[in-house]
Design an enzyme around this catalytic site. Sequence first.
Site, PDB file in Angstrom:
ATOM      1  N   ASP A  16       0.795  -1.220   0.000  1.00 14.33           N
ATOM      2  CA  ASP A  16       0.000   0.000   0.000  1.00 14.33           C
ATOM      3  C   ASP A  16       0.833   1.278   0.000  1.00 14.33           C
ATOM      4  OD1 ASP A  16      -2.632  -0.455  -0.140  1.00 14.33           O
ATOM      5  OD2 ASP A  16      -3.060   0.546   1.789  1.00 14.33           O
ATOM      6  N   LEU A  17       1.834   1.299   0.858  1.00 13.80           N
ATOM      7  CA  LEU A  17       2.656   2.509   0.989  1.00 13.80           C
ATOM      8  C   LEU A  17       3.361   2.815  -0.334  1.00 13.80           C
ATOM      9  CD1 LEU A  17       3.762   4.631   3.087  1.00 13.80           C
ATOM     10  CD2 LEU A  17       5.817   3.209   3.126  1.00 13.80           C
ATOM     11  N   TYR A 180       6.490  12.420   9.172  1.00 14.61           N
ATOM     12  CA  TYR A 180       6.037  13.693   9.738  1.00 14.61           C
ATOM     13  C   TYR A 180       7.120  14.765   9.651  1.00 14.61           C
ATOM     14  CZ  TYR A 180       1.260  13.034  10.796  1.00 14.61           C
ATOM     15  OH  TYR A 180      -0.085  12.909  10.624  1.00 14.61           O
ATOM     16  N   ASP A 236       2.546   3.597  17.161  1.00 10.14           N
ATOM     17  CA  ASP A 236       2.260   3.963  15.772  1.00 10.14           C
ATOM     18  C   ASP A 236       2.410   5.474  15.544  1.00 10.14           C
ATOM     19  OD1 ASP A 236       1.388   3.160  13.142  1.00 10.14           O
ATOM     20  OD2 ASP A 236      -0.534   4.123  13.556  1.00 10.14           O
ATOM     21  N   HIS A 241       6.039  10.038  15.448  1.00 13.87           N
ATOM     22  CA  HIS A 241       5.618  11.304  14.834  1.00 13.87           C
ATOM     23  C   HIS A 241       5.513  12.441  15.864  1.00 13.87           C
ATOM     24  CE1 HIS A 241       5.053   8.785  11.464  1.00 13.87           C
ATOM     25  NE2 HIS A 241       3.787   8.471  11.634  1.00 13.87           N
ATOM     26  N   TYR A 385      -1.747  30.182  13.395  1.00 11.13           N
ATOM     27  CA  TYR A 385      -2.497  31.319  13.902  1.00 11.13           C
ATOM     28  C   TYR A 385      -2.227  31.545  15.373  1.00 11.13           C
ATOM     29  CZ  TYR A 385      -6.094  27.728  14.909  1.00 11.13           C
ATOM     30  OH  TYR A 385      -6.763  26.605  15.323  1.00 11.13           O
ATOM     31  N   LYS A 387      -3.805  33.277  18.784  1.00  7.19           N
ATOM     32  CA  LYS A 387      -4.999  33.846  19.411  1.00  7.19           C
ATOM     33  C   LYS A 387      -4.577  35.000  20.304  1.00  7.19           C
ATOM     34  CE  LYS A 387      -7.794  29.815  19.150  1.00  7.19           C
ATOM     35  NZ  LYS A 387      -8.927  29.119  19.622  1.00  7.19           N
TER      36      LYS A 387
HETATM   37  C1  BG6 Z   1       1.519   6.262   9.751  1.00  6.79           C
HETATM   38  C2  BG6 Z   1       0.725   5.410  10.673  1.00  6.79           C
HETATM   39  O1  BG6 Z   1       2.843   6.353  10.189  1.00  6.79           O
HETATM   40  O2  BG6 Z   1       0.949   7.570   9.720  1.00  6.79           O
HETATM   41  C3  BG6 Z   1      -0.730   5.370  10.270  1.00  6.79           C
HETATM   42  O3  BG6 Z   1       1.264   4.086  10.686  1.00  6.79           O
HETATM   43  C4  BG6 Z   1      -1.284   6.756  10.097  1.00  6.79           C
HETATM   44  O4  BG6 Z   1      -1.491   4.639  11.206  1.00  6.79           O
HETATM   45  C5  BG6 Z   1      -0.373   7.607   9.237  1.00  6.79           C
HETATM   46  O5  BG6 Z   1      -2.568   6.653   9.509  1.00  6.79           O
HETATM   47  C6  BG6 Z   1      -0.825   9.057   9.210  1.00  6.79           C
HETATM   48  O6  BG6 Z   1      -0.079   9.776   8.270  1.00  6.79           O
HETATM   49  P1  BG6 Z   1      -0.699  11.059   7.581  1.00  6.79           P
HETATM   50  O7  BG6 Z   1       0.451  11.628   6.827  1.00  6.79           O
HETATM   51  O8  BG6 Z   1      -1.818  10.578   6.723  1.00  6.79           O
HETATM   52  O9  BG6 Z   1      -1.186  11.927   8.689  1.00  6.79           O
END
Ligand code: BG6
Length: 490
Positions: A16-17, A180, A236, A241, A385, A387
């Site tokens: 998928d990735l 991220y 996760d 992140h 932004y 406040k």
């Molecule tokens: C991935 C996680 O690292 O980041 C997922 O394994 C998550 O569970 C995804 O959905 C979110 O990434 P983004 O860029 O869509 O916020």
Amino acid sequence: QGGSTVSITVVGASGDLAKKKIFPALFALFYEGCLPEHFAVFGYARSKMSDEELRTMISRTLTCRIDKRENCGDKMEHFLQRCFYQSGQYNSEEEFAELDRKLKEKEAGRVPNRLFYLSIPPNIFVDVVRSASRTASSSGGWTRFIVEKPFGRDSESSGELTRSLKKHLAEEQIFRIDHYLGKELVENLSVLRFSNLVFEPLWSRNYIRNVQLIFSEDFGTDGRGGYFDNYGIIRDIMQNHLLQILALFAMETPVSLDAEDIRNEKVKVLRSMRQLKLEDVVVGQYKGHVKGGKSYPGYADDPTVPKGSITPTFAAAALFIDNARWDGVPFLMKAGKALHTRRAEIRVQFRSVPGNLYRRNIGSSDLDQATNELVLRVQPDEAIYLKINNKVPGLGMRLDRSNLNLLYSERYPREIPDAYERLLLDAIAGERRLFIRSDELDAAWAIFTPVLRQLEDKRVAPELYPYGSRGPVGAHYLAANYNVRWGDIS
Ligand code: BG6
């Protein structure tokens, strides 16, 4: 012929990735003219496929990112013609040797540089690295590996993975990706802090009451339960992140923008953090819910999730940095799936103005509610932004809170590149600033490992929350323990 060439091999090409992110990012880079003149893209996976079939598969997810520009179709065709496929088992030296042969064919007399993107489960990283690094070692150019999380499940397994990888690779060859860090607003965090006089002097316990790092998704695990159940939301999202964002937010000024200088500061701040305690964590799991006549399945209803699973799909946590700058400031994290909205943001709540002259004119009776708050919305609708209290125009003297608002879609109407584009480009260029060094990873695991173990040993039951809700109320109590209100619930 001379010159150099770059090949990018996506291992796990049918996943998928790869389909949703990696190939489209490579195409976007090609489209923008950012890839070297001589390059080839290879897919490697177990399924049997011809080059043509790979191209058809990839072409389904390629888009012309920036409107429907002319030539997009042509460019796509050119890109696809440079994509090739090799099928094989992940532990098969023969099939990697076959890949090597095909790579050499494309490299033909040029200095060969090879990037392998491991978009595969971590239990097969080492097999792949062993075979791929062996074939590449005699080649002369550079060989790099991008690896995707999970980097283990805790300090121990992560350390083991690092040691096994380092039997075959030097640290400089390993690019641990946290996508991220490739997001526009996350990159901008340092710019905001270090090149605006108005922020950095306020960036400490003297002016900041608390910092909130919030991640929410409005969809569940959707068939990804098999992977997710083994990890849960803390591993996760939080340990990587959100913690990466926190490190960039809270680190001291680096000596320079050099990758090692930045990563040295990130390691320092991570190592100054307290281990997370069980009483500072709230966990939740979403349950099925019917809304507007539509029924949304609970986590436990996902057929890929084992029966009776207590894996958290939501967590809130209070973290602390024991150093001079941040002593006593709560850093609150909240991350969840199947919530009411999709959002990632950083909220900085400032202290109240001492002896505020206008306290009687502020609408809210609670002065704490009338403090400044800086919000960096990472996604969607990127924005920054602030406040502020402002006089409502008119003859009276009433104050309300208004936003000084930098909305990216208005200020920068051009579409923002996907995080994977920046990260792939950096890996090709050998720029390590946005990748995780092994000591950073160790420090990150050290914060979360004890609590993860306790949650599992004590089989702490997650608080159930309905699909599409704002998550467990426990998160509010946790924040209230530290005199904090979540900024996203106002
Ligand atoms: C991935 C996680 O690292 O980041 C997922 O394994 C998550 O569970 C995804 O959905 C979110 O990434 P983004 O860029 O869509 O916020």
